[in-house]
Design an enzyme around this catalytic site. Structure first.
Site, PDB file in Angstrom:
ATOM      1  N   ARG A  48       0.306  -1.428  -0.085  1.00 43.20           N
ATOM      2  CA  ARG A  48      -0.181   0.503  -0.365  1.00 43.20           C
ATOM      3  C   ARG A  48       0.920   0.858  -0.241  1.00 43.20           C
ATOM      4  O   ARG A  48       1.783   1.578   0.936  1.00 43.20           O
ATOM      5  CB  ARG A  48      -1.106   0.089   1.172  1.00 43.20           C
ATOM      6  CG  ARG A  48      -1.717   1.372   1.884  1.00 43.20           C
ATOM      7  CD  ARG A  48      -2.895   1.651   0.209  1.00 43.20           C
ATOM      8  NE  ARG A  48      -3.644   2.394   0.971  1.00 43.20           N
ATOM      9  CZ  ARG A  48      -3.423   4.052   0.466  1.00 43.20           C
ATOM     10  NH1 ARG A  48      -2.349   4.514   0.732  1.00 43.20           N
ATOM     11  NH2 ARG A  48      -4.645   4.265   1.198  1.00 43.20           N
ATOM     12  N   GLU A  56     -10.649   5.675  -5.990  1.00 45.47           N
ATOM     13  CA  GLU A  56     -11.418   4.163  -5.551  1.00 45.47           C
ATOM     14  C   GLU A  56     -11.385   3.988  -6.787  1.00 45.47           C
ATOM     15  O   GLU A  56     -12.035   4.609  -7.323  1.00 45.47           O
ATOM     16  CB  GLU A  56     -12.722   4.288  -4.219  1.00 45.47           C
ATOM     17  CG  GLU A  56     -12.199   4.185  -2.656  1.00 45.47           C
ATOM     18  CD  GLU A  56     -11.197   3.191  -2.252  1.00 45.47           C
ATOM     19  OE1 GLU A  56     -11.154   2.298  -2.663  1.00 45.47           O
ATOM     20  OE2 GLU A  56      -9.997   3.825  -1.682  1.00 45.47           O
ATOM     21  N   ARG A  90      -1.584  -5.503   4.388  1.00 42.42           N
ATOM     22  CA  ARG A  90      -0.130  -4.609   3.720  1.00 42.42           C
ATOM     23  C   ARG A  90       0.149  -3.618   4.547  1.00 42.42           C
ATOM     24  O   ARG A  90       0.192  -3.257   4.765  1.00 42.42           O
ATOM     25  CB  ARG A  90      -0.784  -3.970   2.429  1.00 42.42           C
ATOM     26  CG  ARG A  90      -2.336  -4.275   1.871  1.00 42.42           C
ATOM     27  CD  ARG A  90      -3.361  -2.844   1.054  1.00 42.42           C
ATOM     28  NE  ARG A  90      -3.676  -2.559   2.171  1.00 42.42           N
ATOM     29  CZ  ARG A  90      -4.529  -1.430   1.871  1.00 42.42           C
ATOM     30  NH1 ARG A  90      -5.224  -1.172   0.668  1.00 42.42           N
ATOM     31  NH2 ARG A  90      -5.437  -0.518   2.504  1.00 42.42           N
TER      32      ARG A  90
END
Length: 160
Positions: A48, A56, A90
């Protein structure tokens, strides 16, 4: 999976020091999440991008953000400096490729917001201000929606 569990357990030991992964980008999930194949042990790591928040997938500029990130790093050798793992497992990291700090490049070009909720790095603050002033990328929109707010609204609708 075993590597990720071991990594998660050992990460607190490295919290004072930034660690590094070197490898090839084998997937770009969206404008702030990638998968890297580690060059040393061939392990796959979900990364990430730290300090930024990209639109998004279902949000305006979501696909453009993913495409721009892909054009910068997909299939290329990168290094990732990281210090934490998020609640999804992540690795939170800053990506470097061809001498560029990719997270910062995403903000400079208007394909990601500076994640000012968690980060106060002056270069990122300035990069977002400049991208806004130049109406680059998502800043060309008359009313861009912050991804964090977009997720909060989406989640509040789900819980009704």
């Amino acid at each position: 999976m075993k590597k990720l569990i071991l990594f998660s357990l050992l990460l607190p030991l490295f919290s004072l020091f930034a660690a590094e992964i070197r490898g090839r980008v084998i997937a770009v999930s969206d404008g702030d999440t990638i998968t890297v194949l580690d060059e040393m042990d061939q392990g796959k790591f979900k990364i990430r991008l730290d300090k930024i928040d990209a639109p998004e997938k279902k949000q305006a500029f979501g696909s453009k953000s993913k495409q721009f990130l892909s054009s910068l790093i997909f299939g290329k050798q990168v290094s990732i400096r990281y210090r934490a793992v998020d609640h999804y497992g992540r690795i939170l990291g800053v990506i470097y490729c061809d001498g560029a700090e990719i997270n910062l490049v995403m903000v400079q070009n208007g394909y990601a917001w500076h994640y000012s909720f968690y980060d106060k790095t002056p270069a990122y603050i300035q990069a977002e201000k400049q991208a806004r002033a130049d109406k680059k990328g998502l800043w060309a929109d008359s009313a861009p929606e912050n991804p964090r707010q977009f997720r909060q609204i989406k989640n509040s609708r789900k819980s009704r």
